[in-house]
Design a protein around this motif. Structure first.
Motif, short mmCIF file in Angstrom:
data_model
loop_
_atom_site.label_atom_id
_atom_site.label_comp_id
_atom_site.label_asym_id
_atom_site.label_seq_id
_atom_site.Cartn_x
_atom_site.Cartn_y
_atom_site.Cartn_z
N VAL A 32 52.89 21.73 30.49
CA VAL A 32 51.80 21.85 29.52
C VAL A 32 51.98 23.14 28.72
O VAL A 32 52.18 24.21 29.30
CB VAL A 32 50.42 21.87 30.22
N LEU A 33 51.92 23.04 27.39
CA LEU A 33 51.95 24.24 26.56
C LEU A 33 50.60 24.95 26.73
O LEU A 33 49.55 24.36 26.47
CB LEU A 33 52.18 23.87 25.09
N LEU A 34 50.64 26.18 27.17
CA LEU A 34 49.42 26.93 27.47
C LEU A 34 49.28 28.09 26.50
O LEU A 34 50.20 28.90 26.35
CB LEU A 34 49.45 27.45 28.91
N GLU A 35 48.13 28.17 25.86
CA GLU A 35 47.83 29.29 24.97
C GLU A 35 46.88 30.25 25.67
O GLU A 35 45.89 29.82 26.27
CB GLU A 35 47.19 28.80 23.67
N ILE A 36 47.18 31.54 25.62
CA ILE A 36 46.28 32.57 26.12
C ILE A 36 45.61 33.21 24.92
O ILE A 36 46.29 33.71 24.02
CB ILE A 36 47.03 33.63 26.94
N VAL A 37 44.28 33.19 24.89
CA VAL A 37 43.51 33.68 23.75
C VAL A 37 42.72 34.90 24.17
O VAL A 37 42.12 34.93 25.25
CB VAL A 37 42.55 32.60 23.23
N HIS A 97 41.12 35.78 16.26
CA HIS A 97 41.41 35.92 17.68
C HIS A 97 42.91 36.11 17.91
O HIS A 97 43.73 35.60 17.16
CB HIS A 97 40.91 34.68 18.45
N ARG A 98 43.24 36.83 18.96
CA ARG A 98 44.63 37.12 19.27
C ARG A 98 45.12 36.16 20.35
O ARG A 98 44.34 35.70 21.19
CB ARG A 98 44.75 38.58 19.71
N TYR A 99 46.41 35.85 20.34
CA TYR A 99 46.91 34.80 21.22
C TYR A 99 48.41 34.95 21.46
O TYR A 99 49.12 35.65 20.73
CB TYR A 99 46.65 33.42 20.61
N PHE A 100 48.86 34.28 22.52
CA PHE A 100 50.28 34.03 22.72
C PHE A 100 50.42 32.75 23.53
O PHE A 100 49.45 32.27 24.14
CB PHE A 100 50.98 35.21 23.41
N PHE A 101 51.62 32.16 23.52
CA PHE A 101 51.86 30.89 24.20
C PHE A 101 52.79 31.08 25.40
O PHE A 101 53.73 31.89 25.37
CB PHE A 101 52.48 29.87 23.25
N VAL A 102 52.51 30.29 26.44
CA VAL A 102 53.38 30.22 27.62
C VAL A 102 54.13 28.90 27.56
O VAL A 102 53.53 27.84 27.34
CB VAL A 102 52.56 30.31 28.92
N HIS A 103 55.43 28.96 27.76
CA HIS A 103 56.29 27.78 27.63
C HIS A 103 55.95 26.75 28.72
O HIS A 103 55.66 27.11 29.87
CB HIS A 103 57.76 28.19 27.75
N ALA A 131 44.15 25.90 25.89
CA ALA A 131 43.98 27.35 25.70
C ALA A 131 42.94 27.89 26.66
O ALA A 131 41.88 27.30 26.84
CB ALA A 131 43.58 27.66 24.26
N VAL A 132 43.26 29.02 27.28
CA VAL A 132 42.30 29.72 28.12
C VAL A 132 42.06 31.10 27.53
O VAL A 132 42.95 31.70 26.93
CB VAL A 132 42.78 29.84 29.59
N HIS A 133 40.85 31.57 27.67
CA HIS A 133 40.48 32.91 27.18
C HIS A 133 40.67 33.92 28.29
O HIS A 133 40.28 33.68 29.44
CB HIS A 133 39.02 32.91 26.71
N ALA A 134 41.29 35.03 27.96
CA ALA A 134 41.56 36.08 28.95
C ALA A 134 41.03 37.41 28.46
O ALA A 134 41.14 37.74 27.28
CB ALA A 134 43.06 36.19 29.22
N GLU A 135 40.44 38.17 29.37
CA GLU A 135 40.05 39.54 29.06
C GLU A 135 41.29 40.43 29.26
O GLU A 135 41.97 40.34 30.26
CB GLU A 135 38.92 39.99 29.99
N GLY A 136 41.57 41.28 28.28
CA GLY A 136 42.73 42.15 28.38
C GLY A 136 44.01 41.40 28.10
O GLY A 136 44.93 41.33 28.94
N ILE A 137 44.10 40.80 26.93
CA ILE A 137 45.23 39.92 26.61
C ILE A 137 46.55 40.68 26.56
O ILE A 137 47.60 40.16 26.94
CB ILE A 137 44.97 39.15 25.30
N ASP A 138 46.54 41.94 26.11
CA ASP A 138 47.79 42.71 26.04
C ASP A 138 48.36 42.95 27.43
O ASP A 138 49.56 42.80 27.67
CB ASP A 138 47.55 44.04 25.33
N ALA A 139 47.48 43.31 28.37
CA ALA A 139 47.93 43.52 29.74
C ALA A 139 48.41 42.22 30.36
O ALA A 139 49.40 42.20 31.12
CB ALA A 139 46.78 44.11 30.58
N MET A 140 47.74 41.11 30.03
CA MET A 140 48.16 39.81 30.52
C MET A 140 49.57 39.46 30.02
O MET A 140 50.42 38.99 30.78
CB MET A 140 47.17 38.74 30.07
N PHE A 141 49.81 39.70 28.72
CA PHE A 141 51.12 39.41 28.14
C PHE A 141 52.22 40.19 28.86
O PHE A 141 53.25 39.63 29.25
CB PHE A 141 51.10 39.77 26.65
N GLU A 142 52.00 41.49 29.05
CA GLU A 142 53.01 42.33 29.70
C GLU A 142 53.21 41.94 31.16
O GLU A 142 54.34 41.96 31.67
CB GLU A 142 52.61 43.80 29.58
#
Length: 401
Positions: free
Chosen positions: A388-393, A375-381, A343-354
């Motif tokens: 590697v399963l990657l989680e964005i937090v 904390h809010r999150y989503f996964f990248v396949h 898992a990596v932490h990102a600033e602006g997770i909503d913008a990152m998701f889009e």
């Protein structure tokens, strides 16, 4: 440190209680009981402050300059934290300059918190606990943290791992010292300050800095400016702070200095998710290493229990399924215990998701969700990440953004 005591400390920090801040910093600096839990909780609470590193050789006027920077920030109604890393006493292990006798005039001003820390032999001019102390100050609402290092010369490069902008303070009369510094700290500066610039030789120092920049490796983006100051009277401090703001804006955006700062593009390692059959059976190993479980929680919609063990700025997260037919349950049945995701932490997770979705990245989540600790999150396949399963937090505070 139990949950009620931790919440009480956090409440006092939120309220701006300077005594609570001083006590919390002492716990963290001394690595006392409960320090790991406190840092972990503060990290979740904290809003990232602007961190400014101030380094350079002894006698360049760093402390006077930091004093003037703090005064200017207070005039702008900013809450300021000053972390001054000083040499250690060979007898007590404490900071030789104690409560910062060189910085005077802030008595009774709760908007400026000054803390001296002993380097305790840490290489690079920055005490090992400095990052955690910054996090505690941020949880207490400090808008800007000024980090002054020991002042030992070219080994003082660790400050770049803490600061959004690193200021190197030089002065006239250094002679060949500017050249000798080139191999170390000269290469990590974001802003050069020629202090005591009312003295003869200021123009020469500036010319030498510019000459070294022209000979060095090319860097795209931010070009370190040279600012002249006379810190004793505050001259040039406004120009310096303007340069700091510009540099921080570049660093937190698209710019990445040649030193490959840890906050690469606003990302940092958040945790490693490890699937286990039983948290209670597995955490004993980590506790034997000296790690402490800071938080345990059941995430109902994921059908998983979690236990978080802080590890520096990141953590290890143990994952135990509550049902066999859950993501972690199926993982264990197929592969057994082991690393489940990074898992990596990102600033602006909503913008990152889009942005990732628009770029055609294969996502394993259909939306940004709320998980452990709020904390809010989503996964990248794994198909898009090299297996590697990657989680964005993201931060809990971004809810509704």
């Amino acid at each position: 440190m139990d949950g009620s005591e931790l919440e009480r400390i956090l409440g006092r920090l939120r309220s701006g209680d300077v005594r609570a801040l001083a006590r919390a910093v002492s716990v963290v600096e001394d690595r006392a009981a409960g320090a790991a839990e406190l840092v972990s909780a503060c990290r979740k609470e904290a809003k990232r402050a602007l961190r400014v590193g101030v380094t350079g050789p002894p006698g360049a006027g760093k402390s006077t300059l930091v004093d003037q920077m703090a005064r200017r920030l207070r005039a702008e109604e900013k809450e300021v934290g000053v972390l001054a890393v000083d040499p250690s006493s060979p007898y007590t292990g404490g900071a030789l300059l104690g409560d910062r006798i060189r910085m005077q005039g802030f008595e009774g001003d709760g908007g400026v918190y000054i803390r001296s820390m002993a380097s305790r032999g840490a290489m690079g001019g920055v005490a090992e606990a400095a990052e955690d102390v910054c996090v505690v100050m941020e949880a207490a609402g400090r808008d800007v943290i000024l980090i002054e290092t020991v002042g030992v010369g070219q080994d003082e490069v660790d400050v770049i791992s803490l600061a959004d902008a690193t200021v190197l303070v030089l002065m006239p009369g250094m002679g060949d010292e500017v050249q000798s510094l080139k191999a170390g700290v000269m290469e990590v500066a974001d802003i050069f300050v020629v202090n005591k610039s009312d003295r003869e030789g200021a123009e020469r120092v500036e010319a030498e800095i510019l000459a070294m920049q022209s000979l060095g490796a090319a860097r795209t983006g931010w070009v370190p400016p040279v600012v002249r100051t006379v810190a004793t009277v505050g001259e040039g401090v406004g120009e310096l702070m303007d340069a700091v703001q510009r540099c921080a804006a570049e660093t937190r955006g698209h710019h990445e200095p040649a030193q490959l700062r840890w906050r690469n593009g606003g990302l940092r390692l958040d945790h490693l998710g490890v699937a286990v059959k039983s948290i209670s059976a597995s955490k004993g190993f980590y506790e034997a290493l000296g790690m402490v479980v800071a938080h345990e929680e059941t995430v109902e919609h994921e059908k998983v229990k979690t236990a978080m063990l802080p590890l520096g700025e990141s953590r290890i997260e143990l994952l135990e399924p509550t049902e066999e037919e859950s993501v972690i349950g199926r993982f264990l049945a197929k592969r057994g215990e082991g690393l489940h995701h990074i898992a990596v932490h990102a600033e602006g997770i909503d913008a990152m998701f889009e942005r990732l979705k628009a770029q055609g990245v294969r996502l394993a989540s259909d939306a940004v969700r709320v998980g452990a600790g709020g904390h809010r999150y989503f996964f990248v396949h794994p198909a898009s990440t090299g297996g590697v399963l990657l989680e964005i937090v993201g931060d809990a505070r971004e809810v509704g953004a």
